[in-house]
Design a protein around this motif. Structure first.
Motif, short mmCIF file in Angstrom:
data_model
loop_
_atom_site.label_atom_id
_atom_site.label_comp_id
_atom_site.label_asym_id
_atom_site.label_seq_id
_atom_site.Cartn_x
_atom_site.Cartn_y
_atom_site.Cartn_z
N GLY A 1 4.21 8.44 2.07
CA GLY A 1 3.57 7.83 0.90
C GLY A 1 4.38 6.79 0.18
N VAL B 1 0.84 -1.20 0.00
CA VAL B 1 0.00 0.00 0.00
C VAL B 1 0.88 1.24 0.00
N SER B 2 0.26 2.35 -0.31
CA SER B 2 0.92 3.65 -0.24
C SER B 2 -0.05 4.60 0.44
N ASP B 3 0.39 5.14 1.58
CA ASP B 3 -0.45 6.02 2.38
C ASP B 3 0.37 7.26 2.71
N ASN B 4 -0.13 8.43 2.35
CA ASN B 4 0.61 9.67 2.60
C ASN B 4 0.92 9.90 4.07
N GLN B 5 0.20 9.24 4.96
CA GLN B 5 0.43 9.37 6.39
C GLN B 5 1.51 8.42 6.91
N VAL B 6 1.99 7.53 6.06
CA VAL B 6 3.01 6.55 6.46
C VAL B 6 4.22 6.70 5.54
N LYS C 1 1.62 -3.78 3.66
CA LYS C 1 0.35 -3.46 4.34
C LYS C 1 0.41 -3.82 5.82
N ARG D 1 5.23 -0.47 8.75
CA ARG D 1 5.96 0.71 8.27
C ARG D 1 7.23 0.25 7.54
#
Length: 76
Positions: free
Chosen positions: A16, A8-13, A21, A24
């Motif tokens: 990005g 996954v890619s999450d701007n908060q982690v 998943k 970190r």
């Protein structure tokens, strides 16, 4: 393999960066470890939240990136 189930890619982690998943742990870190000689066993032992499938997903993700031409050309 459906790499989207594992990566996954999450701007908060990690700003990005693609990560495994639920962790970190970045794809970049896994590739760095492999490129410096770590084995799959060493990675799994050091990062118990990873699975064999999540490591395989890293390569499926890279393959998809290359197929979509998401790479930097290598100049000679």
């Amino acid at each position: 393999m459906n790499w989207q189930e594992y990566i996954v890619s999450d701007n908060q982690v990690l700003l990005g960066k693609p990560t495994i998943k639920g962790t970190r742990i970045s794809i970049e870190l896994i590739l760095e470890l492999l490129s410096t000689g770590w084995t799959e066993y060493q990675i799994l032992e050091s990062y118990p939240s990873l699975s064999v499938e999540s490591l395989r997903a890293v390569f499926a993700y890279l393959k998809a990136c290359i197929q979509q031409e998401l790479y930097f050309p290598i100049s000679a």
